[in-house]
Motif scaffolding. Structure first.
Motif, PDB file in Angstrom:
ATOM      1  N   GLU A 153       2.562   2.761  -3.873  1.00 22.24           N
ATOM      2  CA  GLU A 153       3.904   2.705  -3.270  1.00 22.24           C
ATOM      3  C   GLU A 153       4.039   3.754  -2.159  1.00 22.24           C
ATOM      4  OE1 GLU A 153       6.788   3.175  -6.386  1.00 22.24           O
ATOM      5  OE2 GLU A 153       8.466   3.016  -4.946  1.00 22.24           O
ATOM      6  N   VAL A 154       3.576   4.985  -2.458  1.00 22.93           N
ATOM      7  CA  VAL A 154       3.689   6.075  -1.476  1.00 22.93           C
ATOM      8  C   VAL A 154       2.869   5.746  -0.234  1.00 22.93           C
ATOM      9  CG1 VAL A 154       3.151   8.508  -1.039  1.00 22.93           C
ATOM     10  CG2 VAL A 154       4.176   7.842  -3.218  1.00 22.93           C
ATOM     11  N   PHE A 155       1.625   5.332  -0.426  1.00 22.77           N
ATOM     12  CA  PHE A 155       0.771   5.068   0.735  1.00 22.77           C
ATOM     13  C   PHE A 155       1.311   3.905   1.582  1.00 22.77           C
ATOM     14  CE2 PHE A 155      -3.091   7.131  -1.516  1.00 22.77           C
ATOM     15  CZ  PHE A 155      -2.759   8.361  -0.980  1.00 22.77           C
ATOM     16  N   THR A 156       1.821   2.865   0.914  1.00 19.13           N
ATOM     17  CA  THR A 156       2.390   1.735   1.673  1.00 19.13           C
ATOM     18  C   THR A 156       3.541   2.239   2.535  1.00 19.13           C
ATOM     19  OG1 THR A 156       1.797   0.282  -0.151  1.00 19.13           O
ATOM     20  CG2 THR A 156       3.377  -0.586   1.441  1.00 19.13           C
ATOM     21  N   ALA A 157       4.378   3.097   1.957  1.00 22.06           N
ATOM     22  CA  ALA A 157       5.556   3.593   2.695  1.00 22.06           C
ATOM     23  C   ALA A 157       5.162   4.514   3.850  1.00 22.06           C
ATOM     24  CB  ALA A 157       6.490   4.321   1.722  1.00 22.06           C
ATOM     25  N   VAL A 158       4.191   5.409   3.642  1.00 23.28           N
ATOM     26  CA  VAL A 158       3.849   6.339   4.732  1.00 23.28           C
ATOM     27  C   VAL A 158       3.086   5.628   5.857  1.00 23.28           C
ATOM     28  CG1 VAL A 158       3.964   8.475   3.388  1.00 23.28           C
ATOM     29  CG2 VAL A 158       1.781   7.273   3.593  1.00 23.28           C
ATOM     30  N   ILE A 159       2.371   4.579   5.512  1.00 25.60           N
ATOM     31  CA  ILE A 159       1.703   3.807   6.583  1.00 25.60           C
ATOM     32  C   ILE A 159       2.781   3.123   7.436  1.00 25.60           C
ATOM     33  CG2 ILE A 159       0.225   1.809   7.090  1.00 25.60           C
ATOM     34  CD1 ILE A 159      -1.466   2.621   4.631  1.00 25.60           C
ATOM     35  N   ALA A 160       3.781   2.564   6.770  1.00 24.13           N
ATOM     36  CA  ALA A 160       4.874   1.921   7.518  1.00 24.13           C
ATOM     37  C   ALA A 160       5.608   2.952   8.374  1.00 24.13           C
ATOM     38  CB  ALA A 160       5.835   1.251   6.541  1.00 24.13           C
ATOM     39  N   ALA A 161       5.625   4.211   7.910  1.00 26.15           N
ATOM     40  CA  ALA A 161       6.330   5.273   8.660  1.00 26.15           C
ATOM     41  C   ALA A 161       5.481   5.819   9.809  1.00 26.15           C
ATOM     42  CB  ALA A 161       6.721   6.402   7.717  1.00 26.15           C
ATOM     43  N   GLY A 162       4.219   5.430   9.888  1.00 27.99           N
ATOM     44  CA  GLY A 162       3.418   5.833  11.055  1.00 27.99           C
ATOM     45  C   GLY A 162       2.175   6.662  10.777  1.00 27.99           C
ATOM     46  N   ALA A 163       1.812   6.869   9.511  1.00 29.49           N
ATOM     47  CA  ALA A 163       0.578   7.636   9.247  1.00 29.49           C
ATOM     48  C   ALA A 163      -0.639   6.809   9.677  1.00 29.49           C
ATOM     49  CB  ALA A 163       0.476   7.975   7.766  1.00 29.49           C
ATOM     50  N   ASN A 164      -1.612   7.465  10.325  1.00 31.69           N
ATOM     51  CA  ASN A 164      -2.821   6.720  10.707  1.00 31.69           C
ATOM     52  C   ASN A 164      -4.024   7.041   9.816  1.00 31.69           C
ATOM     53  OD1 ASN A 164      -1.816   8.719  12.821  1.00 31.69           O
ATOM     54  ND2 ASN A 164      -1.710   6.800  13.956  1.00 31.69           N
ATOM     55  N   THR A 165      -3.943   8.173   9.098  1.00 25.60           N
ATOM     56  CA  THR A 165      -5.019   8.503   8.159  1.00 25.60           C
ATOM     57  C   THR A 165      -4.371   8.773   6.811  1.00 25.60           C
ATOM     58  OG1 THR A 165      -6.348   9.485   9.908  1.00 25.60           O
ATOM     59  CG2 THR A 165      -6.913  10.126   7.666  1.00 25.60           C
ATOM     60  N   ILE A 166      -4.946   8.180   5.778  1.00 26.95           N
ATOM     61  CA  ILE A 166      -4.435   8.350   4.423  1.00 26.95           C
ATOM     62  C   ILE A 166      -5.498   9.105   3.638  1.00 26.95           C
ATOM     63  CG2 ILE A 166      -3.856   7.088   2.294  1.00 26.95           C
ATOM     64  CD1 ILE A 166      -1.749   6.901   4.521  1.00 26.95           C
ATOM     65  N   ASN A 167      -5.136  10.315   3.233  1.00 30.98           N
ATOM     66  CA  ASN A 167      -6.103  11.148   2.507  1.00 30.98           C
ATOM     67  C   ASN A 167      -5.800  11.083   1.015  1.00 30.98           C
ATOM     68  OD1 ASN A 167      -8.219  13.000   2.262  1.00 30.98           O
ATOM     69  ND2 ASN A 167      -6.811  14.728   2.253  1.00 30.98           N
ATOM     70  N   ILE A 168      -6.841  10.930   0.228  1.00 32.75           N
ATOM     71  CA  ILE A 168      -6.672  10.733  -1.222  1.00 32.75           C
ATOM     72  C   ILE A 168      -7.412  11.872  -1.923  1.00 32.75           C
ATOM     73  CG2 ILE A 168      -7.004   9.036  -3.098  1.00 32.75           C
ATOM     74  CD1 ILE A 168      -7.442   7.019  -0.543  1.00 32.75           C
ATOM     75  N   PRO A 169      -6.787  13.046  -2.022  1.00 32.61           N
ATOM     76  CA  PRO A 169      -7.538  14.210  -2.509  1.00 32.61           C
ATOM     77  C   PRO A 169      -7.728  14.230  -4.021  1.00 32.61           C
ATOM     78  CG  PRO A 169      -5.498  14.862  -1.364  1.00 32.61           C
ATOM     79  CD  PRO A 169      -5.416  13.401  -1.648  1.00 32.61           C
ATOM     80  N   ASP A 170      -8.911  14.683  -4.406  1.00 30.16           N
ATOM     81  CA  ASP A 170      -9.142  15.040  -5.809  1.00 30.16           C
ATOM     82  C   ASP A 170      -8.931  16.559  -5.836  1.00 30.16           C
ATOM     83  OD1 ASP A 170      -9.827  15.181  -8.447  1.00 30.16           O
ATOM     84  OD2 ASP A 170     -11.994  15.057  -8.100  1.00 30.16           O
TER      85      ASP A 170
END
Ligand code: KIV
Ligand code: ZN
Length: 523
Positions: A153-170
């Motif tokens: 849900e968070v990643f879908t929303a931030v991509i729609a808001a304009g993020a171009n890189t999605i980082n998935i940290p461990d």
């Protein structure tokens, strides 16, 4: 899916924030040049809102480097995002990296926020960052312990808001390669818009799996790996840049993916970082350790002599290990000097090269053979030396004699403001006496956390390198000194650390703007 993985280096941010690894502006600039020269795609230069010193360093790097993208970290707050935007403003290519924690434990205990608030903050932060730059990265801190549905849900929303890189940290280094593969695959197939952004891995090494996890992410579709030279970073560190890059290159048969890294610069960058921070690279460290290409057992040596590939999967020259340790001396020319400096991580500009070469000639008059370590110390000392406030003007030590040790040190220090301080101290050995006298003269109350002195190179004329680590309150600084006289090397290192600490203490932590419409995230 492209066939290239972007290398995002966080040596100067996640690495630098680890205890004992802090660097000042000159040191960060040297590292940033080495990273840019090796072809790092994105340099995370720091966390501009953390302190004035951090802000200034990111700003200086943004002005100096034009080949790599310069990135500033920001929590999901207006103050942080403004600070990052302003620090990276001069950069030719710039990125804001904003983050907020998403896992239940972070939401409840650290942020005290419910899911909806976290989601709203993330979206607001990305929108705001996009007002300043076109290149915005969003990280869901502790992603690997976040409920999968919420992460999507968070990643879908931030991509729609304009993020171009999605980082998935461990963030806590908890995941296994299998977990990482699954999470990245799910995000890739289930997050709306994922096909238009770069997925990024940021793995910590708490269980020793950061590199394996990053490679698993790449296999699942990640096209950015966040990593640090020598694997430095919070706690057990981050994915080691040199390891992940060489794994992708050496096993291209398996991954089929390239990076932009000039691998012949890896060894130099590793040595540079070790010289700057005073932390030696373990001998058995993969790729850049002293033993990484050494063959001790007779059976191995025999095999290597017959065919080097019997025991070597990479060539030392592929990672930039200089061919021979000795070699430089007073007859060596400017070109050989420049080449050797380059292989040790220092790509010197013409004026700096000229003055370093002169210093090299002076040293070569005193020492027959100049080792790589001599050269590193000579260049590093000039590139990153502190300009006071304290300078050693004189040091006299009388070593103890039996039956009662009366070791005494007398120092004379000059302050930038012109005043001179003289002090004498008795000590338990020459270095103890010297440090006491320096403490008295400078009024420093910093705690001595670590001290070492070692010979750099072999032979009776070998120089001694001393490293000193001091701390005061929550700040810690490292100083280094090199001299053929080890007491002088120790005194220089001690004063260097006092100077660096003094500069850090004057670097005021930034305060959040009270007008911020996005409240501060407790971190
Ligand atoms: O480990 C982590 O989660 C981080 C983020 C700021 C990306 O360093
Ligand atoms: Zn991290």
């Amino acid at each position: 899916m492209t066939d290239r993985v972007l290398i995002f280096d966080t040596t100067l941010r996640d690495g630098e924030q680890a205890p004992g690894f802090s660097m000042d502006q000159a040191q960060k600039l040297s590292m940033a040049h080495a990273l840019a020269d090796m072809g790092v795609d994105i340099i995370e230069a720091g966390f501009p809102a953390a302190s004035d010193g951090d802000f200034q360093s990111v700003n200086a790097i943004a002005k100096a480097i034009s080949t790599s993208t310069i990135c500033g970290l920001a929590r999901a707050t207006e103050g942080d995002i403004r600070a990052a935007a302003s620090a990276i403003e001069p950069a030719k290519k710039k990125r804001i990296h904003t983050f907020i924690a998403t896992s239940p434990i972070h939401r409840e205990y650290k942020l005290n926020m419910d899911k909806q608030t976290v989601l709203d903050r993330a979206v607001k932060a990305v929108r705001m960052a996009r007002e300043f730059v076109d290149d915005v990265e969003f990280s869901a801190e502790d992603a690997l312990r976040t409920e999968p549905e919420f992460l999507i849900e968070v990643f879908t929303a931030v991509i729609a808001a304009g993020a171009n890189t999605i980082n998935i940290p461990d963030t806590v280094g908890y995941a296994t390669p299998e977990d990482i593969f699954q999470v990245f695959s799910d995000i890739k197939s289930r997050v709306k818009g994922a096909e238009n952004v770069i997925l990024s891995a940021h793995c910590h090494d708490d269980l020793g799996m950061a590199v394996a996890n990053s490679l698993a992410a790449v296999r699942a579709g990640a096209r950015q790996v966040e990593c640090a030279i020598n694997g430095i970073g919070e706690r057990a560190g981050n994915c080691a840049l040199e390891e992940v890059v060489m794994a992708l290159r050496t096993r291209s048969d398996s991954y089929g993916i390239e990076t932009n890294i000039d691998t012949t610069r890896l060894y130099g960058a590793s040595r540079l970082l070790s010289g700057v921070t005073g932390h030696a690279v373990p001998r058995n460290k993969a790729i850049v350790g002293e033993n990484a290409f050494a063959h001790e057992s007779g059976i191995h040596q025999d095999g290597v002599l017959k065919n080097v590939e019997t025991y070597e999967i990479m060539k030392p020259e592929d990672v930039g290990v200089p061919k021979s340790e000795l070699v430089m001396g007073k007859h060596s020319g400017r070109h050989a000097f420049a080449e050797r400096a380059k292989s040790l991580g220092h790509n010197l500009e013409p004026d700096k090269l000229e003055s370093a070469f002169k210093a090299f000639k002076t040293l070569a008059d005193k020492k027959k053979v100049i080792t790589n370590s001599d050269l590193e110390s000579l260049i590093l000392g000039r590139e990153t030396k502190t300009n006071g406030p304290w300078h050693l003007s004189s040091l006299n030590v009388s070593a103890g004699s039996r039956p009662v040790s009366m070791t005494t040190a007398a120092v004379m220090l000059t302050h930038d403001d012109g005043h001179v301080k003289k002090e004498v101290a008795l000590g338990n050995g020459p270095l103890d006496a010297t440090f006491k006298a320096i403490r008295r003269a400078t009024g420093s109350v910093a705690k001595l956390d670590d001290f070492s002195v070692r010979s750099i190179g072999a032979g009776a004329d070998a120089q001694g390198r001393s490293d000193v680590r001091l701390s005061l309150d929550d700040k810690s600084a490292h100083g280094a000194g090199v001299d053929t006289d080890i007491v002088l090397a120790g005194a220089t290192a001690y004063i260097d650390a006092i100077n660096r600490l003094a500069r850090m203490m004057h670097s005021v932590p930034k305060k959040e703007s009270s007008a911020s419409p996005i409240p501060i995230e407790a971190s």
